[in-house]
Design an enzyme around this catalytic site. Structure first.
Site, PDB file in Angstrom:
ATOM      1  N   ARG A   1      -6.703  -0.013  -1.902  1.00  0.00           N
ATOM      2  CA  ARG A   1      -6.641  -0.190  -3.353  1.00  0.00           C
ATOM      3  C   ARG A   1      -7.594  -1.275  -3.867  1.00  0.00           C
ATOM      4  NH1 ARG A   1      -1.522  -1.446  -1.203  1.00  0.00           N
ATOM      5  NH2 ARG A   1      -1.032  -3.675  -1.083  1.00  0.00           N
ATOM      6  N   ASP A   2      -7.562  -1.421  -5.198  1.00  0.00           N
ATOM      7  CA  ASP A   2      -8.228  -2.509  -5.932  1.00  0.00           C
ATOM      8  C   ASP A   2      -9.751  -2.410  -5.901  1.00  0.00           C
ATOM      9  OD1 ASP A   2      -5.574  -3.325  -5.986  1.00  0.00           O
ATOM     10  OD2 ASP A   2      -5.836  -4.827  -4.415  1.00  0.00           O
TER      11      ASP A   2
ATOM     12  N   GLU B   1      -6.134  -7.660  -0.190  1.00  0.00           N
ATOM     13  CA  GLU B   1      -6.053  -7.166  -1.559  1.00  0.00           C
ATOM     14  C   GLU B   1      -7.178  -7.756  -2.406  1.00  0.00           C
ATOM     15  OE1 GLU B   1      -1.701  -5.801  -2.712  1.00  0.00           O
ATOM     16  OE2 GLU B   1      -1.878  -7.979  -2.792  1.00  0.00           O
TER      17      GLU B   1
ATOM     18  N   LEU C   1       6.485  -8.303 -17.134  1.00  0.00           N
ATOM     19  CA  LEU C   1       5.761  -8.944 -16.036  1.00  0.00           C
ATOM     20  C   LEU C   1       4.263  -8.696 -16.133  1.00  0.00           C
ATOM     21  CD1 LEU C   1       6.612  -9.201 -12.323  1.00  0.00           C
ATOM     22  CD2 LEU C   1       4.518  -7.971 -12.924  1.00  0.00           C
ATOM     23  N   LEU C   2       3.497  -9.749 -15.957  1.00  0.00           N
ATOM     24  CA  LEU C   2       2.039  -9.695 -15.840  1.00  0.00           C
ATOM     25  C   LEU C   2       1.679 -10.058 -14.413  1.00  0.00           C
ATOM     26  CD1 LEU C   2      -0.637 -11.364 -18.103  1.00  0.00           C
ATOM     27  CD2 LEU C   2      -0.347 -12.188 -15.760  1.00  0.00           C
ATOM     28  N   ASN C   3       0.710  -9.318 -13.824  1.00  0.00           N
ATOM     29  CA  ASN C   3       0.135  -9.831 -12.584  1.00  0.00           C
ATOM     30  C   ASN C   3      -1.387  -9.677 -12.599  1.00  0.00           C
ATOM     31  OD1 ASN C   3       1.224  -7.045 -12.022  1.00  0.00           O
ATOM     32  ND2 ASN C   3       0.295  -7.344 -10.018  1.00  0.00           N
ATOM     33  N   ASP C   4      -2.012  -9.062 -11.630  1.00  0.00           N
ATOM     34  CA  ASP C   4      -3.449  -9.189 -11.391  1.00  0.00           C
ATOM     35  C   ASP C   4      -4.332  -9.034 -12.633  1.00  0.00           C
ATOM     36  OD1 ASP C   4      -2.251  -8.962  -8.947  1.00  0.00           O
ATOM     37  OD2 ASP C   4      -3.495  -7.328  -8.226  1.00  0.00           O
TER      38      ASP C   4
ATOM     39  N   TYR D   1      -2.776   0.849 -10.662  1.00  0.00           N
ATOM     40  CA  TYR D   1      -2.942  -0.414  -9.950  1.00  0.00           C
ATOM     41  C   TYR D   1      -4.305  -1.045 -10.257  1.00  0.00           C
ATOM     42  CZ  TYR D   1       1.393  -0.300  -7.219  1.00  0.00           C
ATOM     43  OH  TYR D   1       2.705  -0.343  -6.821  1.00  0.00           O
ATOM     44  N   SER D   2      -4.593  -2.134  -9.583  1.00  0.00           N
ATOM     45  CA  SER D   2      -5.719  -2.988  -9.964  1.00  0.00           C
ATOM     46  C   SER D   2      -7.077  -2.322  -9.769  1.00  0.00           C
ATOM     47  CB  SER D   2      -5.674  -4.290  -9.173  1.00  0.00           C
ATOM     48  OG  SER D   2      -4.602  -5.085  -9.608  1.00  0.00           O
TER      49      SER D   2
END
Length: 484
Positions: free
Chosen positions: A162-163, A221, A41-44, A103-104
């Protein structure tokens, strides 16, 4: 840092890539010219930056399955935003402060070095969350050393914090973080530093009240604040908005507000929230300023939690992709998105049909078909009847000048039968520029005034594209096969 665990996790990830390489590459829905994960899986998009001449694009990656587990940072680079090279894993969840996921976050250059900032995610046996903001140093953009936690959770916020996106303004570095306050409303929180290591909490500068909304989502986010043509644009992805007419139809949204941030008083006066993309799959975008002075954005061509397990690519051990890179421009108080100029390098043979009269009988044109193609339609007169572009017997683009609505519809990938629709308001249609890939579509209307992005899964044998109008409409159509 825990070098032994780091190497173990890297080795396990590479074993997954090698184990399923043939399964992944055999998928007929594998994209032709988009960034994808090698497996899993790929996300941000993370850490998007041009550094020492190369564009670096990191991404959230779970190499072990197609669900959201403990995330790594995968790593691509490109010299031209068209051809991308995959590199060794940049970050693994191997330390006490990120054991449940790196995380991002973002990247910044300082004194010739690249610095990454990300959120370390930690959960206990009861699934209680902790979050830490972590700094990483790299002297060359390919080898990375975690320097440790530089920011702990302040008071007044839940661990949904986050992020980090970092930039420099004047003599200070600034960091914006997406947060949830204790009253469970979304916030953008600002910090300041002189050295990238010690951060001063300046407070939330946006959140909760936007326009007529008293509560604009329970979590924000992936915030990103940048200057565009003298204005400060805050891009973020709010969660918890209820659908309103044709707006906010996806589970989560991504959009922006425009205003001016007073860095002294930390006051940000801004306008209404505007969705960046009107399609089905677009989330967590991130921007960078390149050496040409362009503000370039890449988004996640996916959406968290919304029927992810139903994508047909799951059986081939991968899911999701990145959007094409888009240059942002500010026109008449609105952010326009244009495919970067370099994407023209993808073009091979092309055709052009000038002064075509569309009618109620659908017309197909030689050379305007396929599963990896760019199509540009321009209207030559004011549109007075409904125009329809029928795509691979699976999706439609429709403009209705009476209702002043532009629509993308598709057959649902969940059941293969339901027709799903997304709309935007459009006073007049002047042009449609469409990038069709094996299982995705990105549509730029009126030179980027509105954009639709989606995954589509037509029958692999269906290549046809046709055009029609309820009355008579005079248009030109140009198309190019795209190769990478």
């Amino acid at each position: 840092m825990m070098q032994g665990l780091d190497q173990q996790l890297r080795q396990q990830a590479y074993e997954e890539v090698n184990k399923y390489r043939e399964v992944v590459e055999a998928d007929p829905y594998r994209l032709a010219y988009h960034v994808m994960p090698p497996v899993g899986l790929l996300n941000d998009p993370n850490g998007f930056i041009q550094y020492k001449g190369d564009y670096h694009l990191f991404y959230q990656w779970n190499p072990f399955n197609t669900g959201h587990g403990a995330k790594f940072w995968g790593h691509y680079t490109s010299k031209d935003l068209v051809n991308w090279e995959h590199h060794d894993i940049a970050l693994t969840p191997s330390d006490w402060f990120d054991k449940n996921g790196c995380y991002s976050g973002s990247a910044i250059e300082h004194d010739g070095q690249m610095y990454l900032f990300y959120t370390g995610n930690v959960k206990d046996e009861n699934n209680n969350r902790e979050s830490y903001q972590v700094m990483v140093e790299s002297k060359d953009g390919f080898r990375f050393e975690k320097k440790g936690v530089v920011l702990h959770l302040p008071e007044d916020y839940t661990p949904h914090f986050r992020d980090p996106k970092v930039w420099k303004h004047g003599e200070y570095f600034y960091m914006v973080i997406g947060a949830q306050s204790l009253d469970e409303t979304g916030k953008a929180v600002l910090f300041r530093s002189k050295n990238l290591e010690n951060w001063e909490h300046l407070g939330a500068f946006a959140g909760a009240h936007i326009g007529s909304f008293e509560d604009f989502g329970y979590m924000w986010e992936c915030p990103d604040l940048f200057e565009l043509d003298g204005q400060d644009v805050l891009v973020f992805s709010p969660q918890g908005l209820e659908p309103s007419g044709t707006y906010y139809q996806n589970l989560y949204q991504a959009g922006y507000v425009i205003g001016k941030l007073d860095y002294e008083s930390i006051q940000y006066n801004h306008g209404e929230f505007v969705e960046l993309d009107r399609g089905f799959e677009f989330y967590a975008p991130q921007t960078t300023l390149d050496e040409k002075g362009r503000r370039i954005m890449i988004g996640w061509l996916g959406l968290p939690e919304e029927r992810e397990e139903d994508h047909p690519t799951i059986e081939h051990k991968w899911v999701h992709a990145m959007t094409l890179p888009r240059e942002l421009k500010l026109k008449n108080g609105k952010v326009y998105q244009l495919p970067v100029e370099e994407l023209k390098e993808l073009r091979s043979e092309g055709v052009k049909y000038e002064a075509v009269n569309l009618s109620s009988k659908a017309q197909a044109f030689e050379g305007v078909e396929g599963d990896a193609i760019e199509i540009n339609l321009e209207t030559l007169e004011t549109v007075t009847s409904t125009i329809t572009i029928h795509i691979r017997n699976h999706a439609n683009l429709v403009y209705n000048p009476t209702d002043k609505l532009f629509k993308l519809d598709r057959i649902s990938y969940v059941d293969g039968e339901t027709v799903e629709e997304r709309f935007c308001h459009l006073n007049q249609l002047k042009s449609v520029r469409m990038f069709l890939d094996t299982s995705s579509i990105e549509v730029f209307i009126n030179d980027g005034e509105e954009v639709f992005t989606a995954r589509i899964y037509p029958d692999v044998e269906e290549k046809g594209i046709s055009f029609a109008a309820s009355g008579t409409e005079n248009v030109s159509i140009e198309a190019w096969k795209l190769n990478n």
